[in-house]
Structures are given as structure tokens and as C-alpha cells.
Design a protein around this motif. Structure first.
Motif, mmCIF file in Angstrom:
data_model
loop_
_atom_site.group_PDB
_atom_site.id
_atom_site.type_symbol
_atom_site.label_atom_id
_atom_site.label_comp_id
_atom_site.label_asym_id
_atom_site.label_seq_id
_atom_site.Cartn_x
_atom_site.Cartn_y
_atom_site.Cartn_z
ATOM 1 N N PHE A 1 0.828 -1.206 0.000
ATOM 2 C CA PHE A 1 0.000 0.000 0.000
ATOM 3 C C PHE A 1 0.865 1.260 0.000
ATOM 4 O O PHE A 1 0.506 2.273 -0.608
ATOM 5 N N LEU A 2 1.998 1.196 0.679
ATOM 6 C CA LEU A 2 2.910 2.339 0.675
ATOM 7 C C LEU A 2 3.526 2.538 -0.708
ATOM 8 O O LEU A 2 3.710 3.672 -1.163
ATOM 9 N N ILE A 3 3.858 1.441 -1.361
ATOM 10 C CA ILE A 3 4.385 1.536 -2.725
ATOM 11 C C ILE A 3 3.327 2.132 -3.656
ATOM 12 O O ILE A 3 3.627 2.993 -4.493
ATOM 13 N N TRP A 4 2.100 1.663 -3.520
ATOM 14 C CA TRP A 4 0.982 2.206 -4.299
ATOM 15 C C TRP A 4 0.852 3.709 -4.068
ATOM 16 O O TRP A 4 0.722 4.491 -5.026
ATOM 17 N N ALA A 5 0.876 4.127 -2.828
ATOM 18 C CA ALA A 5 0.727 5.548 -2.506
ATOM 19 C C ALA A 5 1.871 6.372 -3.085
ATOM 20 O O ALA A 5 1.654 7.461 -3.631
ATOM 21 N N ALA A 6 3.090 5.870 -2.972
ATOM 22 C CA ALA A 6 4.248 6.619 -3.460
ATOM 23 C C ALA A 6 4.215 6.768 -4.974
ATOM 24 O O ALA A 6 4.520 7.841 -5.511
ATOM 25 N N PHE A 7 3.857 5.707 -5.683
ATOM 26 C CA PHE A 7 3.844 5.760 -7.142
ATOM 27 C C PHE A 7 2.721 6.643 -7.668
ATOM 28 O O PHE A 7 2.911 7.381 -8.641
ATOM 29 N N ARG A 8 1.571 6.586 -7.049
ATOM 30 C CA ARG A 8 0.412 7.280 -7.586
ATOM 31 C C ARG A 8 0.253 8.705 -7.057
ATOM 32 O O ARG A 8 -0.234 9.584 -7.769
ATOM 33 N N GLY B 1 10.256 2.209 10.989
ATOM 34 C CA GLY B 1 11.367 2.658 10.159
ATOM 35 C C GLY B 1 11.264 2.148 8.733
ATOM 36 O O GLY B 1 11.563 2.867 7.775
ATOM 37 N N THR B 2 10.813 0.902 8.580
ATOM 38 C CA THR B 2 10.667 0.325 7.244
ATOM 39 C C THR B 2 9.600 1.036 6.434
ATOM 40 O O THR B 2 9.818 1.396 5.265
ATOM 41 N N VAL B 3 8.419 1.260 7.051
ATOM 42 C CA VAL B 3 7.346 1.910 6.301
ATOM 43 C C VAL B 3 7.709 3.360 5.975
ATOM 44 O O VAL B 3 7.424 3.844 4.870
ATOM 45 N N SER B 4 8.347 4.057 6.916
ATOM 46 C CA SER B 4 8.736 5.443 6.661
ATOM 47 C C SER B 4 9.799 5.531 5.577
ATOM 48 O O SER B 4 9.705 6.365 4.662
ATOM 49 N N LEU B 5 10.795 4.668 5.679
ATOM 50 C CA LEU B 5 11.872 4.689 4.692
ATOM 51 C C LEU B 5 11.348 4.330 3.309
ATOM 52 O O LEU B 5 11.691 4.965 2.311
ATOM 53 N N THR B 6 10.493 3.308 3.235
ATOM 54 C CA THR B 6 9.929 2.904 1.951
ATOM 55 C C THR B 6 9.136 4.039 1.316
ATOM 56 O O THR B 6 9.315 4.355 0.131
ATOM 57 N N ALA B 7 8.265 4.658 2.098
ATOM 58 C CA ALA B 7 7.425 5.726 1.558
ATOM 59 C C ALA B 7 8.245 6.941 1.151
ATOM 60 O O ALA B 7 8.044 7.502 0.060
ATOM 61 N N LEU B 8 9.175 7.359 2.000
ATOM 62 C CA LEU B 8 9.963 8.554 1.704
ATOM 63 C C LEU B 8 10.860 8.360 0.488
ATOM 64 O O LEU B 8 10.926 9.216 -0.398
ATOM 65 N N LEU B 9 11.556 7.237 0.455
ATOM 66 C CA LEU B 9 12.493 7.014 -0.642
ATOM 67 C C LEU B 9 11.771 6.876 -1.976
ATOM 68 O O LEU B 9 12.176 7.473 -2.978
#
Length: 346
Positions: free
Chosen positions: A232-239, A284-292
Motif C-alpha cells: 500500500f505504501l508503494i501504491w501511494a508513493a507511485f500514484r 522505520g521500514t514503512v517510513s523509509l519505503t514511503a519517503l524514498l
């Protein structure tokens, strides 16, 4: 000389200084109020002595204030930290030391970020990495270490409780930066979209709702399902880039913190230190994934726009310099000349 004296109005100069001082005082008061209110919210999930929590929103607010308004806002942060801690104890000297640590941590994080050229737009990969490792994980070592040491030195904590308390303190301060700061920076630049298709709104609602639902299931299930939040974080970051990813991080982190405080799901059967390790790793994982991902996608989109603009400028320059006959032999897909320019020469 009389003309010069007439141009200078001492009363107007004093009025201007008074307005500046008043505006500065109001900013400091606003920072203090925001620090206090966010601290009261964070204390709803306290785990140690009623004052150490795994999510401390004031650190994110303090860092954003410094990034936007500069170091002149430090009195507001210091006053807010003092007001919050004086109600929690244990006594005035430890309170002053803890408030000093809470003030120094975001200041040091701000200085480190400025040293590496951090941009508040968070539109570069280096900015996301700097916020995570310098602003959150590095800068917040000061407040966690100083605060825990003061509690032990004042006999408010036993020496054996140093590391569990330190882990909660560091987790809370770091998560305040990783979760709250990107959200505030994204909200600062966000604009209400006009003419957005209904499907786009539906996608955003589904993204936020899906993140919340999956986070609840993952953090309250005896099966290890925390990884289900990442798609879901990947989806949010891409879109949606940071504007969409930051709220998803907040939702997932708050739900995980609540589960960790209750000892539910993957946090059950562990002591306080182990819970904080799991919680810090997850947040840390969810924050790093979303930010990066948000930074990378934003950077790529900006580069693509710059390339397209450069191509358009180059094409227009060629239209102005070359004879019309040169472009008459081009395939229609390569011409790209606007209709109003056809048949005209500069």
C-alpha cells in the motif's frame, strides 16, 4: 538636511519594530501551543513513567518549525518542552535538563540537515535519506540519551531500566520526525486539486482505507503479516508521491504503536525492549519505503518535465532558424509544429 529629516519618521520606525516583535512573539506562542497540544496527544500511548511514548509528535513539529522559520524559533520549542515536562516531573532540575535535551535534539537535526543542503520539498533521494538518518535516527539520540540518563541519575528510574526506557524514548522521538515532519511538509505544499476525476478520489479513499484495514489485521494477528502494509505504501508513493504516502505512514504507524502498547499480535510475549525493536523496525521500514519511493518518483517526474520542456524549446528554436521547406519533408509525427506557426518564418 531638513528634507532628510522629513523623510525619517521615528514613530513609524518604532511602529515597524513593534509589529515585528509582536509577530515574532505570536509565532513563538504558536510553536509553544503546538508543542504542548501534540505532546498531550503523544502521551496517550505512554509506556514508561507516564512520559515516555513510542510516538512523540513534538519532535516532528519542532524540526519543521526550524526548517521553515529558522533558529529564532528555539525559544518556542524550549518553552513548550518545559511546560510539558514540568507537569510530568520528577523535579525542577531534571525537568530543565530534559527540556534542554528536547530542545537540542531538533536543533542539532536542523543543523545537520542544513549542512547537507536539505530541501523541504523532499523531492530528491538525498533529502529523504538525510531526514531518516540525520534528522530522525541521528539527531534524536541526544534527547533520548540525555533524558533517560537524567531520569536514572535522579532515581526516577532504576539503572536496569535504562536501555528499555532509552529504546522507547529514541523510538518515540525518531518516529515523531519520520511520521509527522513529512506529513507537515507535504501539507504545506499541497493544493486542492481542481477537476480531479472521481476515480482518482475513489483511488485515494481506497488507498487510505486499505492501509488502515491491512495495518489493523497485520498488527493484531498472531501470524507475522506486517509486510502486507508495504504494498500500500508503494501504491501511494507511485500514484500520489509524498502527499499520499505521508498519511499512509501516519495511519500504519499509529495503528502499530497502539498494538505495541497493548502487546497485541506480533508484539505479544515480548518484553518492553523487544517490543520497541519490532516497532522501530516496522515504523522505520514503512517510513523509509514511503519517503524514498516518493522522492525517487518525484525526482524522475521533474527530470522528465525538464527534458520535455528542453525539447519543446529546441523545436521552437529550430522552427525560427530553419526554412519552412526543411520541415515540410518531415513526417507529421516529427514535425510537432503548432498550427499557428505553420507557413510563418521569423
Amino acid at each position: 538636511m531638513s528634507d532628510i529629516r522629513g523623510m525619517y519618521d521615528p514613530g513609524a520606525a518604532r511602529g515597524e519594530r513593534l509589529r515585528r516583535y509582536t509577530a515574532g512573539a505570536l509565532q513563538v506562542a504558536a510553536v509553544t501551543a503546538a508543542y504542548y497540544v501534540s505532546a498531550k496527544i503523544g502521551l496517550q500511548q505512554q509506556l514508561v513513567r507516564g512520559q515516555v511514548t513510542p510516538l512523540w509528535p513534538p519532535t516532528g513539529i519542532a524540526l519543521v518549525v526550524l526548517l521553515l522559520w529558522g533558529l529564532r524559533m528555539w525559544p518556542g520549542i524550549a518553552l513548550g518542552a518545559f511546560v510539558v515536562n514540568v507537569m510530568l516531573g520528577p523535579s525542577i532540575l531534571p525537568v530543565l535538563a530534559i527540556a534542554a535535551g528536547n530542545t537540542l535534539a531538533p536543533i542539532c537535526a536542523y543543523v545537520l540537515l542544513r549542512r547537507v543542503g536539505f530541501r523541504t520539498a523532499l523531492d530528491r533521494l538525498r533529502d529523504a535519506l538525510a531526514l531518516v538518518f540525520l534528522g530522525a535516527l541521528g539527531g534524536m539520540l541526544i534527547s533520548a540519551t540525555l533524558g533517560t540518563a537524567v531520569l536514572v541519575a535522579s532515581s526516577a528510574l532504576a539503572a536496569r531500566d535504562f536501555w528499555p526506557t532509552w529504546s522507547v524514548w529514541w523510538t518515540g522521538d525518531a518516529m515523531g520526525v519520520l511520521v509527522i515532519a513529512p506529513l507537515l511538509l507535504a501539507a504545506r505544499t499541497a493544493r486542492w486539486p481542481r477537476g480531479t476525476p472521481v476515480l482518482r478520489w475513489a483511488e485515494a479513499v481506497a488507498l487510505l482505507g486499505g492501509t488502515a484495514a491491512v495495518a489493523v489485521v497485520a498488527t493484531h494477528s498472531s501470524v507475522e503479516l506486517l509486510f502486507l502494509v508495504v504494498p500500500f505504501l508503494i501504491w501511494a508513493a507511485f500514484r500520489f508521491q509524498l502527499v499520499g504516502a505521508a498519511p499512509c505512514v501516519l495511519i500504519a504507524s499509529v495503528i502499530a504503536i497502539d498494538a505495541g502498547a497493548d502487546g497485541a499480535g506480533p508484539f505479544s510475549g515480548h518484553d518492553l525492549l523487544a517490543k520497541m525493536v519490532v516497532l522501530q523496525a516496522f515504523n522505520g521500514t514503512v517510513s523509509l519505503t514511503a519517503l524514498l519511493l516518493s522522492a525517487v518518483i518525484t525526482e524522475q517526474n521533474r527530470t522528465l518535465r525538464e527534458i520535455e520542456e528542453a525539447c519543446e524549446r529546441l523545436t521552437e528554436a529550430l522552427y525560427r532558424l530553419a526554412p519552412d521547406e526543411t520541415f515540410d519533408h518531415w513526417p507529421s509525427s516529427r514535425r510537432g509544429r503548432p498550427d499557428h506557426q505553420k507557413g510563418h518564418r521569423s
